[in-house]
Design an enzyme around this catalytic site. Structure first.
Site, PDB file in Angstrom:
ATOM      1  N   ASP A  54     -74.992 -32.432  51.618  1.00 11.61           N
ATOM      2  CA  ASP A  54     -74.027 -31.519  52.252  1.00 11.61           C
ATOM      3  C   ASP A  54     -73.007 -32.155  53.153  1.00 11.61           C
ATOM      4  O   ASP A  54     -71.565 -31.897  53.018  1.00 11.61           O
ATOM      5  CB  ASP A  54     -74.539 -30.371  52.883  1.00 11.61           C
ATOM      6  CG  ASP A  54     -73.820 -29.153  53.197  1.00 11.61           C
ATOM      7  OD1 ASP A  54     -72.938 -28.709  52.472  1.00 11.61           O
ATOM      8  OD2 ASP A  54     -73.743 -28.838  54.563  1.00 11.61           O
ATOM      9  N   GLU A 126     -76.092 -31.560  45.800  1.00 10.62           N
ATOM     10  CA  GLU A 126     -75.940 -32.309  47.158  1.00 10.62           C
ATOM     11  C   GLU A 126     -77.002 -33.158  47.433  1.00 10.62           C
ATOM     12  O   GLU A 126     -76.850 -34.088  48.125  1.00 10.62           O
ATOM     13  CB  GLU A 126     -75.922 -31.070  47.944  1.00 10.62           C
ATOM     14  CG  GLU A 126     -74.763 -30.196  48.350  1.00 10.62           C
ATOM     15  CD  GLU A 126     -75.108 -28.844  48.966  1.00 10.62           C
ATOM     16  OE1 GLU A 126     -73.788 -28.386  49.456  1.00 10.62           O
ATOM     17  OE2 GLU A 126     -76.062 -28.746  49.471  1.00 10.62           O
TER      18      GLU A 126
END
Length: 239
Positions: A54, A126
């Site tokens: 992320d 991610e």
């Protein structure tokens, strides 16, 4: 529940081709595709990778936007960033990579549909970014991100104004009131929370949004209301 199988050599090679990186440590790729519900021999899953991915995605997208839109202010850049790192966009990248063919989950997760399954696909993207970063470094991760996000960054709808600002101006003009946002629910682990936010404008039906941050959930709720009221054109399904 049976133990999840590792990727076959053929599947791994195919996925590495789509990613554009041959993993030196193949286990990293396996872990990035493994949900916590899956039983594996080594017991690893993608939760920690998701946390790192992320941040890597956010950095690379922020840099991309900074370089691409030289005259854009902080507000516009933030709107574009939120759109590009959203669960919807990450899930769309997952679909482009056909990651649903490779994600390892338990039987209960396989039954998920809609928004919840979209979040799983987004999480895996991610995690994959983190695995690429750890295996090949930042430049390799950036190359992957540019490959799948650069086109999305310059799409026309990326220039859409901040939804909360647009909704506030519209509600002031039409009803003389300011939209009210409230957090209805916070769920998920600390490293990957989900916020459910409702926006209310006096005189019309409220809307809700669910995202990984309160701010992003507010944007989703405001966007849905603007689209429902015909202020913004509704985004095509899958975008």
């Amino acid at each position: 529940m049976s133990k999840a199988q590792t990727l076959s050599a053929a599947d791994r090679a195919k996925l590495e081709g789509l990613i554009g990186h041959d993993f030196a440590e193949k286990e990293r790729l396996d872990r990035a595709l493994t949900h916590a519900s899956a039983r594996t021999e080594k017991g690893g899953n993608y939760e920690r990778l998701e946390f790192l991915g992320d941040r890597v995605l956010g950095l690379c997208i922020a840099e991309l936007l900074f370089r691409t839109f030289g005259t854009a202010g902080e507000g516009e850049l933030s709107v574009r960033l939120n759109q590009l790192v959203s669960a919807e966009t990450c899930a769309a990248v997952a679909d482009e990579l056909n990651l649903h063919l490779y994600i390892r989950t338990g039987a209960d997760v396989k039954k998920l549909t809609g928004k919840r399954m979209m979040n799983v696909r987004a999480d895996v993207v991610e995690s994959l970014i983190a695995a690429i970063y750890l295996d090949g470094g930042l430049e390799v991760a950036r190359r992957f991100i540019l490959r799948y996000w650069q086109g999305r960054a310059v799409r026309a709808d990326g220039a859409k104004r901040d939804a909360k600002t647009e909704l506030q101006e519209w509600s002031h003009a039409k009803f003389g009131v300011t939209p009210i946002y409230r957090v209805d629910e916070r769920s998920g682990p600390d490293h990957d929370p989900r916020f459910k936010v409702t926006v209310e404008v006096a005189g019309i039906k409220p809307e809700t949004g669910v995202e990984r941050s309160k701010r992003a959930a507010e944007q989703v709720a405001a966007t849905k209301m603007l689209e429902r009221e015909g202020i913004w054109q509704q985004s095509p399904a899958g975008n």
